[in-house]
Design a protein around this motif. Structure first.
Motif, PDB file in Angstrom:
ATOM      1  N   VAL A  94     -25.229 -31.888 -56.501  1.00 40.30           N
ATOM      2  CA  VAL A  94     -25.073 -31.964 -55.044  1.00 40.30           C
ATOM      3  C   VAL A  94     -23.738 -31.370 -54.616  1.00 40.30           C
ATOM      4  O   VAL A  94     -23.661 -30.587 -53.665  1.00 40.30           O
ATOM      5  CB  VAL A  94     -25.195 -33.431 -54.575  1.00 40.30           C
ATOM      6  CG1 VAL A  94     -24.774 -33.548 -53.114  1.00 40.30           C
ATOM      7  CG2 VAL A  94     -26.628 -33.915 -54.735  1.00 40.30           C
ATOM      8  N   LEU A  95     -22.661 -31.738 -55.341  1.00 43.94           N
ATOM      9  CA  LEU A  95     -21.349 -31.197 -55.003  1.00 43.94           C
ATOM     10  C   LEU A  95     -21.314 -29.689 -55.205  1.00 43.94           C
ATOM     11  O   LEU A  95     -20.738 -28.953 -54.401  1.00 43.94           O
ATOM     12  CB  LEU A  95     -20.274 -31.877 -55.855  1.00 43.94           C
ATOM     13  CG  LEU A  95     -20.000 -33.353 -55.545  1.00 43.94           C
ATOM     14  CD1 LEU A  95     -19.032 -33.948 -56.561  1.00 43.94           C
ATOM     15  CD2 LEU A  95     -19.434 -33.513 -54.128  1.00 43.94           C
ATOM     16  N   GLY A  96     -21.935 -29.241 -56.290  1.00 47.23           N
ATOM     17  CA  GLY A  96     -21.973 -27.804 -56.549  1.00 47.23           C
ATOM     18  C   GLY A  96     -22.747 -27.053 -55.483  1.00 47.23           C
ATOM     19  O   GLY A  96     -22.303 -26.003 -55.002  1.00 47.23           O
ATOM     20  N   ASP A  97     -23.915 -27.591 -55.101  1.00 43.32           N
ATOM     21  CA  ASP A  97     -24.705 -26.965 -54.039  1.00 43.32           C
ATOM     22  C   ASP A  97     -23.929 -26.952 -52.723  1.00 43.32           C
ATOM     23  O   ASP A  97     -23.962 -25.969 -51.979  1.00 43.32           O
ATOM     24  CB  ASP A  97     -26.024 -27.710 -53.844  1.00 43.32           C
ATOM     25  CG  ASP A  97     -27.022 -27.419 -54.961  1.00 43.32           C
ATOM     26  OD1 ASP A  97     -26.742 -26.529 -55.782  1.00 43.32           O
ATOM     27  OD2 ASP A  97     -28.057 -28.105 -55.009  1.00 43.32           O
ATOM     28  N   GLY A  98     -23.234 -28.067 -52.437  1.00 42.84           N
ATOM     29  CA  GLY A  98     -22.470 -28.134 -51.205  1.00 42.84           C
ATOM     30  C   GLY A  98     -21.349 -27.111 -51.178  1.00 42.84           C
ATOM     31  O   GLY A  98     -21.133 -26.424 -50.171  1.00 42.84           O
ATOM     32  N   ALA A  99     -20.635 -26.997 -52.299  1.00 42.73           N
ATOM     33  CA  ALA A  99     -19.538 -26.024 -52.373  1.00 42.73           C
ATOM     34  C   ALA A  99     -20.076 -24.597 -52.234  1.00 42.73           C
ATOM     35  O   ALA A  99     -19.486 -23.755 -51.546  1.00 42.73           O
ATOM     36  CB  ALA A  99     -18.785 -26.188 -53.688  1.00 42.73           C
ATOM     37  N   ARG A 100     -21.217 -24.333 -52.865  1.00 45.79           N
ATOM     38  CA  ARG A 100     -21.812 -22.996 -52.764  1.00 45.79           C
ATOM     39  C   ARG A 100     -22.245 -22.696 -51.335  1.00 45.79           C
ATOM     40  O   ARG A 100     -22.011 -21.595 -50.811  1.00 45.79           O
ATOM     41  CB  ARG A 100     -23.005 -22.888 -53.710  1.00 45.79           C
ATOM     42  CG  ARG A 100     -23.713 -21.544 -53.668  1.00 45.79           C
ATOM     43  CD  ARG A 100     -24.669 -21.394 -54.840  1.00 45.79           C
ATOM     44  NE  ARG A 100     -25.384 -20.130 -54.749  1.00 45.79           N
ATOM     45  CZ  ARG A 100     -26.634 -20.000 -54.350  1.00 45.79           C
ATOM     46  NH1 ARG A 100     -27.331 -21.091 -54.028  1.00 45.79           N
ATOM     47  NH2 ARG A 100     -27.215 -18.818 -54.293  1.00 45.79           N
ATOM     48  N   ALA A 101     -22.874 -23.690 -50.699  1.00 45.00           N
ATOM     49  CA  ALA A 101     -23.318 -23.484 -49.319  1.00 45.00           C
ATOM     50  C   ALA A 101     -22.131 -23.246 -48.390  1.00 45.00           C
ATOM     51  O   ALA A 101     -22.188 -22.402 -47.494  1.00 45.00           O
ATOM     52  CB  ALA A 101     -24.122 -24.691 -48.847  1.00 45.00           C
ATOM     53  N   GLN A 102     -21.030 -23.966 -48.602  1.00 43.30           N
ATOM     54  CA  GLN A 102     -19.849 -23.777 -47.769  1.00 43.30           C
ATOM     55  C   GLN A 102     -19.254 -22.383 -47.949  1.00 43.30           C
ATOM     56  O   GLN A 102     -18.825 -21.747 -46.988  1.00 43.30           O
ATOM     57  CB  GLN A 102     -18.813 -24.852 -48.079  1.00 43.30           C
ATOM     58  CG  GLN A 102     -19.194 -26.229 -47.546  1.00 43.30           C
ATOM     59  CD  GLN A 102     -18.190 -27.302 -47.922  1.00 43.30           C
ATOM     60  OE1 GLN A 102     -17.585 -27.255 -48.982  1.00 43.30           O
ATOM     61  NE2 GLN A 102     -18.020 -28.283 -47.058  1.00 43.30           N
ATOM     62  N   GLU A 103     -19.234 -21.914 -49.179  1.00 45.50           N
ATOM     63  CA  GLU A 103     -18.719 -20.566 -49.416  1.00 45.50           C
ATOM     64  C   GLU A 103     -19.633 -19.509 -48.797  1.00 45.50           C
ATOM     65  O   GLU A 103     -19.164 -18.490 -48.286  1.00 45.50           O
ATOM     66  CB  GLU A 103     -18.563 -20.324 -50.919  1.00 45.50           C
ATOM     67  CG  GLU A 103     -17.426 -21.106 -51.553  1.00 45.50           C
ATOM     68  CD  GLU A 103     -16.092 -20.819 -50.887  1.00 45.50           C
ATOM     69  OE1 GLU A 103     -15.751 -19.633 -50.700  1.00 45.50           O
ATOM     70  OE2 GLU A 103     -15.382 -21.792 -50.537  1.00 45.50           O
ATOM     71  N   LEU A 104     -20.942 -19.758 -48.817  1.00 45.23           N
ATOM     72  CA  LEU A 104     -21.870 -18.823 -48.180  1.00 45.23           C
ATOM     73  C   LEU A 104     -21.671 -18.810 -46.663  1.00 45.23           C
ATOM     74  O   LEU A 104     -21.747 -17.751 -46.025  1.00 45.23           O
ATOM     75  CB  LEU A 104     -23.305 -19.195 -48.524  1.00 45.23           C
ATOM     76  CG  LEU A 104     -23.738 -18.880 -49.963  1.00 45.23           C
ATOM     77  CD1 LEU A 104     -25.063 -19.550 -50.281  1.00 45.23           C
ATOM     78  CD2 LEU A 104     -23.838 -17.370 -50.183  1.00 45.23           C
ATOM     79  N   ALA A 105     -21.432 -19.986 -46.079  1.00 41.99           N
ATOM     80  CA  ALA A 105     -21.162 -20.041 -44.643  1.00 41.99           C
ATOM     81  C   ALA A 105     -19.899 -19.264 -44.312  1.00 41.99           C
ATOM     82  O   ALA A 105     -19.822 -18.549 -43.306  1.00 41.99           O
ATOM     83  CB  ALA A 105     -21.040 -21.493 -44.182  1.00 41.99           C
ATOM     84  N   ARG A 106     -18.899 -19.388 -45.165  1.00 42.90           N
ATOM     85  CA  ARG A 106     -17.666 -18.624 -44.948  1.00 42.90           C
ATOM     86  C   ARG A 106     -17.922 -17.125 -45.102  1.00 42.90           C
ATOM     87  O   ARG A 106     -17.373 -16.304 -44.366  1.00 42.90           O
ATOM     88  CB  ARG A 106     -16.594 -19.075 -45.932  1.00 42.90           C
ATOM     89  CG  ARG A 106     -15.275 -18.344 -45.778  1.00 42.90           C
ATOM     90  CD  ARG A 106     -14.180 -18.970 -46.603  1.00 42.90           C
ATOM     91  NE  ARG A 106     -12.940 -18.217 -46.469  1.00 42.90           N
ATOM     92  CZ  ARG A 106     -11.772 -18.635 -46.928  1.00 42.90           C
ATOM     93  NH1 ARG A 106     -11.682 -19.798 -47.541  1.00 42.90           N
ATOM     94  NH2 ARG A 106     -10.694 -17.897 -46.784  1.00 42.90           N
ATOM     95  N   ALA A 107     -18.779 -16.767 -46.061  1.00 42.21           N
ATOM     96  CA  ALA A 107     -19.144 -15.360 -46.213  1.00 42.21           C
ATOM     97  C   ALA A 107     -19.815 -14.838 -44.948  1.00 42.21           C
ATOM     98  O   ALA A 107     -19.593 -13.689 -44.533  1.00 42.21           O
ATOM     99  CB  ALA A 107     -20.064 -15.182 -47.417  1.00 42.21           C
ATOM    100  N   GLY A 108     -20.628 -15.690 -44.314  1.00 40.99           N
ATOM    101  CA  GLY A 108     -21.269 -15.295 -43.062  1.00 40.99           C
ATOM    102  C   GLY A 108     -20.259 -14.996 -41.982  1.00 40.99           C
ATOM    103  O   GLY A 108     -20.393 -14.030 -41.226  1.00 40.99           O
ATOM    104  N   LEU A 109     -19.229 -15.826 -41.886  1.00 34.70           N
ATOM    105  CA  LEU A 109     -18.169 -15.589 -40.901  1.00 34.70           C
ATOM    106  C   LEU A 109     -17.478 -14.257 -41.166  1.00 34.70           C
ATOM    107  O   LEU A 109     -17.278 -13.448 -40.248  1.00 34.70           O
ATOM    108  CB  LEU A 109     -17.160 -16.737 -40.950  1.00 34.70           C
ATOM    109  CG  LEU A 109     -15.948 -16.657 -40.029  1.00 34.70           C
ATOM    110  CD1 LEU A 109     -15.476 -18.052 -39.640  1.00 34.70           C
ATOM    111  CD2 LEU A 109     -14.772 -15.917 -40.676  1.00 34.70           C
TER     112      LEU A 109
END
Length: 280
Positions: free
Chosen positions: A38-53
């Protein structure tokens, strides 16, 4: 016989205890593995959101009409690293600046967002009194130190510019409900008294006395104005939503100023940053 029976019971008890210990260890290991996932998925999703920005900032500066993203709030979707990212980018110049807008424009936005006209006028005047340096109340109302004291508030008018949008919640007459209705359309970063209608959302256009339907129609794909490209003011609100294949969602809401940031090599300066995770 009694000794052999006691020994058998002891062995059975040890086997049961070891079984329980192994089971507890296996359960703990499984829980920790799930937590790590869960933590790994969350960290990955956050980095992807930052990539979107960061991708949005590249596209909004793109001079080619076919690949340029306009910072007017329309959604853009991007498929990256087996994930779906949706980005909305809004030029801050299309919002109403709390430190620059006239009380008339502020009152108009309040009315557009459902506030009764007389109350809208009082709150708009109180916003002006909060930011101006003099101790004189605005004509027809407002809010200076005696008014805050009369309302039982332990503080008075700041008499200085707003430092955050959230600060307007402290203004006399403001409520959480009214603030929630206004917040998406307010800024402190535009630096102009009148919003740019090319980027303004519908309620701001209405507050300016313009026809929102006509202006928003010009932003639809294929409209003539779509051929006009440009980076806007360079200060943007960006909402980036990244969805992993398992429906894990990270949401990044930020206000950024494009250009060299305080960290060497960075391409923007973060003025506001809010990250959150949604459940699967």
């Amino acid at each position: 016989m009694k000794q052999r029976g006691a020994a058998l019971l002891l062995v059975l008890w040890l086997v049961a205890m070891l079984t329980a210990l192994v089971g507890a260890f296996a359960l703990t290991a499984r829980v920790e593995a799930l937590q790590g996932r869960v933590l790994g998925d969350g960290a990955r999703a956050q980095e992807l959101a930052r990539a979107g920005l960061e991708y949005a900032l590249v596209r909004v500066a793109d001079p080619q009409p076919a690949t340029h993203w306009r910072p007017d709030g329309r959604p853009y979707r991007w498929h990256f690293a087996d994930s779906e990212i949706e980005v909305r980018i809004v030029d801050e110049s299309g919002k109403i600046d709390l430190n620059q807008a006239t009380p008339t424009l502020l009152a108009s936005l309040l009315r557009v967002r459902g506030v009764e006209p007389e109350r809208a006028g009082r709150i708009a005047a109180a916003i002006a009194d909060w930011r101006d340096a003099d101790p004189l109340a605005q004509p027809g109302g407002g809010g200076e130190d005696p008014d805050y004291a009369a309302a039982g508030l332990p503080y008075g008018a700041k008499d200085m510019p707003f430092e955050t949008v959230a600060e307007v919640e402290q203004v006399l007459g403001m409520t959480p409900e009214i603030f929630a209705a206004l917040q998406p359309y307010l800024t402190i970063h535009a630096g102009r008294g009148v919003p740019d209608p090319a980027f303004a959302p519908g309620p701001v256009l209405a507050a300016m006395g313009l026809d929102p339907n006509a202006w928003l129609a010009r932003r639809q794909p294929g409209a003539a104005v779509d051929g006009l490209v440009g980076p806007g003011s360079g200060t943007y609100s960006v909402e980036s939503r990244a969805r992993l294949p398992g429906d894990r969602v990270a949401v990044l809401r930020s206000v950024v100023r494009a250009g060299g940031g305080p960290i060497p090599g960075s391409t923007y300066t973060a003025l506001r940053w809010d990250e959150s995770l949604a459940p699967r």
